[in-house]
Design an enzyme around this catalytic site. Structure first.
Site, PDB file in Angstrom:
ATOM      1  N   ARG A 127     -42.924 -68.742  32.751  1.00 28.91           N
ATOM      2  CA  ARG A 127     -43.272 -70.122  32.387  1.00 28.91           C
ATOM      3  C   ARG A 127     -43.867 -70.095  30.991  1.00 28.91           C
ATOM      4  O   ARG A 127     -44.789 -69.333  30.723  1.00 28.91           O
ATOM      5  CB  ARG A 127     -44.257 -70.743  33.383  1.00 28.91           C
TER       6      ARG A 127
ATOM      7  N   GLU B 139     -49.043 -69.743  25.655  1.00 22.59           N
ATOM      8  CA  GLU B 139     -48.698 -68.385  26.085  1.00 22.59           C
ATOM      9  C   GLU B 139     -47.378 -68.391  26.853  1.00 22.59           C
ATOM     10  O   GLU B 139     -46.899 -69.427  27.298  1.00 22.59           O
ATOM     11  CB  GLU B 139     -49.800 -67.788  26.981  1.00 22.59           C
TER      12      GLU B 139
ATOM     13  N   ASN C 243     -45.951 -66.858  30.312  1.00 19.43           N
ATOM     14  CA  ASN C 243     -46.348 -66.218  31.575  1.00 19.43           C
ATOM     15  C   ASN C 243     -45.139 -65.497  32.127  1.00 19.43           C
ATOM     16  O   ASN C 243     -44.153 -66.142  32.470  1.00 19.43           O
ATOM     17  CB  ASN C 243     -46.760 -67.274  32.592  1.00 19.43           C
TER      18      ASN C 243
ATOM     19  N   SER D 239     -47.275 -69.957  38.659  1.00 22.42           N
ATOM     20  CA  SER D 239     -47.366 -70.683  39.923  1.00 22.42           C
ATOM     21  C   SER D 239     -47.238 -72.188  39.743  1.00 22.42           C
ATOM     22  O   SER D 239     -46.997 -72.679  38.642  1.00 22.42           O
ATOM     23  CB  SER D 239     -48.677 -70.326  40.616  1.00 22.42           C
TER      24      SER D 239
ATOM     25  N   LYS E 141     -50.820 -60.435  26.147  1.00 19.83           N
ATOM     26  CA  LYS E 141     -51.253 -61.171  24.951  1.00 19.83           C
ATOM     27  C   LYS E 141     -50.924 -60.358  23.693  1.00 19.83           C
ATOM     28  O   LYS E 141     -50.620 -60.927  22.638  1.00 19.83           O
ATOM     29  CB  LYS E 141     -52.752 -61.458  25.031  1.00 19.83           C
TER      30      LYS E 141
ATOM     31  N   LYS F 257     -58.661 -63.446  22.970  1.00 24.62           N
ATOM     32  CA  LYS F 257     -57.969 -63.248  24.245  1.00 24.62           C
ATOM     33  C   LYS F 257     -57.878 -61.777  24.640  1.00 24.62           C
ATOM     34  O   LYS F 257     -57.341 -60.965  23.884  1.00 24.62           O
ATOM     35  CB  LYS F 257     -56.533 -63.786  24.143  1.00 24.62           C
TER      36      LYS F 257
ATOM     37  N   GLU G 174     -54.690 -62.369  32.747  1.00 25.00           N
ATOM     38  CA  GLU G 174     -53.958 -63.568  33.142  1.00 25.00           C
ATOM     39  C   GLU G 174     -54.786 -64.330  34.165  1.00 25.00           C
ATOM     40  O   GLU G 174     -55.613 -63.756  34.846  1.00 25.00           O
ATOM     41  CB  GLU G 174     -52.639 -63.194  33.848  1.00 25.00           C
ATOM     42  N   GLY G 175     -54.485 -65.596  34.296  1.00 25.35           N
ATOM     43  CA  GLY G 175     -55.050 -66.346  35.413  1.00 25.35           C
ATOM     44  C   GLY G 175     -56.126 -67.342  35.027  1.00 25.35           C
ATOM     45  O   GLY G 175     -56.681 -68.015  35.888  1.00 25.35           O
TER      46      GLY G 175
ATOM     47  N   ARG H 220     -50.110 -79.721  33.437  1.00 28.02           N
ATOM     48  CA  ARG H 220     -51.471 -79.591  33.965  1.00 28.02           C
ATOM     49  C   ARG H 220     -52.419 -80.203  32.953  1.00 28.02           C
ATOM     50  O   ARG H 220     -52.248 -79.994  31.750  1.00 28.02           O
ATOM     51  CB  ARG H 220     -51.842 -78.117  34.144  1.00 28.02           C
TER      52      ARG H 220
HETATM   53  P1  ADP Z   1     -54.184 -67.075  30.885  1.00 34.17           P
HETATM   54  O1  ADP Z   1     -53.203 -65.970  30.982  1.00 34.17           O
HETATM   55  O2  ADP Z   1     -55.545 -66.717  31.338  1.00 34.17           O
HETATM   56  O3  ADP Z   1     -53.658 -68.343  31.492  1.00 34.17           O
HETATM   57  P2  ADP Z   1     -53.961 -68.474  28.360  1.00 34.17           P
HETATM   58  O4  ADP Z   1     -53.531 -67.917  27.071  1.00 34.17           O
HETATM   59  O5  ADP Z   1     -53.028 -69.428  29.000  1.00 34.17           O
HETATM   60  O6  ADP Z   1     -54.337 -67.280  29.320  1.00 34.17           O
HETATM   61  O7  ADP Z   1     -55.358 -69.184  28.159  1.00 34.17           O
HETATM   62  C1  ADP Z   1     -56.028 -69.878  29.194  1.00 34.17           C
HETATM   63  C2  ADP Z   1     -56.376 -71.291  28.746  1.00 34.17           C
HETATM   64  O8  ADP Z   1     -57.143 -71.241  27.542  1.00 34.17           O
HETATM   65  C3  ADP Z   1     -55.176 -72.161  28.416  1.00 34.17           C
HETATM   66  O9  ADP Z   1     -54.687 -72.784  29.574  1.00 34.17           O
HETATM   67  C4  ADP Z   1     -55.749 -73.115  27.418  1.00 34.17           C
HETATM   68  O10 ADP Z   1     -56.423 -74.173  28.071  1.00 34.17           O
HETATM   69  C5  ADP Z   1     -56.783 -72.289  26.667  1.00 34.17           C
HETATM   70  N1  ADP Z   1     -56.177 -71.704  25.443  1.00 34.17           N
HETATM   71  C6  ADP Z   1     -55.460 -70.567  25.342  1.00 34.17           C
HETATM   72  N2  ADP Z   1     -55.053 -70.340  24.077  1.00 34.17           N
HETATM   73  C7  ADP Z   1     -55.524 -71.376  23.359  1.00 34.17           C
HETATM   74  C8  ADP Z   1     -55.439 -71.737  21.970  1.00 34.17           C
HETATM   75  N3  ADP Z   1     -54.825 -70.972  21.081  1.00 34.17           N
HETATM   76  N4  ADP Z   1     -56.056 -72.877  21.590  1.00 34.17           N
HETATM   77  C9  ADP Z   1     -56.723 -73.669  22.466  1.00 34.17           C
HETATM   78  N5  ADP Z   1     -56.832 -73.381  23.778  1.00 34.17           N
HETATM   79  C10 ADP Z   1     -56.247 -72.248  24.233  1.00 34.17           C
HETATM   80 MG    MG Z   2     -52.251 -69.639  30.870  1.00 34.93          MG
END
Ligand code: ADP
Ligand code: MG
Length: 478
Positions: free
Chosen positions: A115, A133, A135, A140, A312, A370, A374-375, A454
């Site tokens: 995703r 990102e 996934n 899910s 990441k 980061k 994940e999650g 979401r």
């Molecule tokens: P995970 O694998 O934990 O889902 P993400 O990269 O999706 O990692 O980051 C989790 C959450 O953090 C995202 O759903 C988003 O709300 C916020 N986030 C991640 N990257 C960014 C970014 N570059 N700018 C703003 N918010 C971010």
């Molecule tokens: Mg995410």
């Protein structure tokens, strides 16, 4: 467009729709026998999304599927890009990387369900996609998300909750069917190649976390597989795989468990909804199970290689000049993928990580830090980011990447959580499922398998639906 004042009857209708259509989660891990369910947190109305962004995210999905597949097949690339990160995060990324060697060299059947998540960001009056990102494991909410789209369409027309939204602007979303079709196609290819004898019981296996609260999203997928494709899917934890599964002489994964009858059953597809976090491996038995599954000839969704593509670190590396282009032949396609990227930076000393870290310490609100996790709920922001970067050793730092902070467009919506209603400013993250099935190296399916929106309070930095921060939503195209 007019958003009508909140009507308690309308909210009750939303909750009733959710309850009767399976938009539900277990309240805790011990209530899975149906004793304590609640509707999943959700918005009352669909959130507006620019139509152009919606269509572009869908259009480029098969291109990204193709790119990630090529990266996954390049083990030398994964090893070299991830070497330093794996050393700094030896207990998890390092162990996954070590398992890469176990996979069959040329997998007969490959299934990938990813995703790709985006924010819509606005610059100079123009709205465009920014990828949050990719996934590549356990993406899910496809089923609950599909049903949330249905619910918003229902509420838009029903007299107690009606709006003047044009139904044509609220796309039908069949992510549930899209994922099921991918799994069924991989299953069919597996059976064709490996199953002799018409009587054999061959199942798809879903790997789950013990006590998963989001079990009904998983069950909807399992049941859709049976209803639409007559493919049986069973759920097992990794500890159960370690206890009840083994490889036969041809590399087939077999399960002999009292829970599934007295005969050993063959596994065609292994679909992971666990295994993405260190907590999923509390002891060696889970690692043993993972290694066993990786060695088998079943279609793994994902393979270890594909899971690593979703780190990441790989995503940060792809932002470097020429990296996307290594894996995407057409320049136009590579440019389209790249156009969604936010800037990302390595924090490795070999890449001038000290300088990058001090840039982020000067302007901590402009970045996200980061780790290889994940999650949801793992990233660091603002003062936490600053403090972390100031105190980490250079080795510790190399387990993280730094990403430009995206400032998504803010909208107003109403959130319903455990029956309670609150109106607030929200930001929405749009996900598109990529479904990719290959057999003997040929593409059978490379498509867009549905979407997920979401939303979360605009004041929250991080966190998904499962992390208790975001809620299910659907897009209304504007
Ligand atoms: P995970 O694998 O934990 O889902 P993400 O990269 O999706 O990692 O980051 C989790 C959450 O953090 C995202 O759903 C988003 O709300 C916020 N986030 C991640 N990257 C960014 C970014 N570059 N700018 C703003 N918010 C971010
Ligand atoms: Mg995410």
């Amino acid at each position: 467009m007019l958003v009508p004042a909140l009507n308690p009857k309308g909210v009750a209708e939303a909750i009733a729709y959710a309850a009767t259509h399976g938009i539900v989660v277990a309240q805790n891990g011990t209530s899975l026998q149906g004793s304590a369910l609640s509707h999943a947190p959700m918005t009352y109305r669909p959130s507006p999304m620019p139509a152009a962004c919606y269509h572009e995210a869908r259009r480029i999905t098969p291109l990204i599927n193709g790119m990630v597949a090529r990266i996954a097949s390049d083990r030398a690339y994964l090893r070299s890009v991830l070497a330093e990160t794996a050393a700094a995060d030896a207990g998890f990324t390092g162990r996954l990387l070590a398992l890469l060697a176990d996979a069959p060299r040329e997998p007969a059947v490959e299934l990938t369900i990813c995703r790709y998540d985006y924010f819509v960001h606005e610059e100079g009056g123009e709205k465009s996609l920014r990828m949050v990102e990719m996934n590549c494991i356990a993406a899910s909410f496809a089923c609950l998300g599909s049903k949330t789209s249905d619910m918003h369409r229902y509420l838009a027309t029903h007299p107690v909750s009606r709006t003047d939204f044009d139904l044509a602007s609220m796309p039908v979303n069949d992510a549930m069917g899209g994922l099921a079709s991918g799994i069924a196609a991989a299953h069919e290819q597996y059976v064709k190649r490996f199953v002799k004898g018409a009587q054999a019981r061959v199942v798809a296996l879903m790997i789950v976390q013990p006590g998963e609260r989001n079990a009904y999203d998983q069950d909807l997928l399992r049941m859709t597989l049976w209803e639409k494709h007559t493919v049986e899917m069973i759920r097992m934890s990794m500890a159960e795989v370690d206890e009840f599964a083994s490889l036969d002489e041809d590399g087939g994964l077999r399960v002999l468990s009292p829970y599934f009858g007295s005969e050993s059953i063959a596994v065609s597809v292994i679909y992971f909804r666990a295994g993405y976090a260190p907590d999923d491996y509390p002891s060696e038995c889970q690692w043993n199970a993972r290694a066993l599954m990786e060695k088998s000839n079943a279609a793994k969704c994902p393979s270890i290689a594909m899971q690593l593509v979703g780190t990441k670190k790989i995503q940060q590396h792809l932002d470097l000049e020429g990296e996307v282009e290594r894996f995407v032949d057409s320049k136009a396609d590579a440019d389209a993928i790249r156009a969604t990227f936010a800037r990302q930076y390595s924090l490795s000393s070999a890449d001038n990580g000290e300088k990058t870290a001090s840039m982020a310490v000067q302007r901590p609100d402009e970045f996200v830090l980061k780790p290889q996790r994940e999650g949801g709920g793992n990233n660091l922001y603002s003062q936490d980011l600053k403090k972390a970067l100031e105190t980490m050793s250079s080795e510790e730092r190399s387990a993280f990447v730094l990403m430009e902070r995206i400032r998504p467009v803010v909208e107003r919506n109403v959130i319903i959580r455990a029956g309670k209603v609150s109106e607030m400013d929200v930001v929405s993250e749009f996900g598109v499922y990529g479904v990719h099935v290959r057999a003997s190296g040929q593409d059978l399916i490379n498509g867009m398998g549905g979407t997920l929106l979401r939303s979360k309070s605009a004041s929250q930095d991080d966190g998904g639906v499962a992390a208790g921060v975001a809620v299910l939503d659907s897009p209304r195209l504007v």
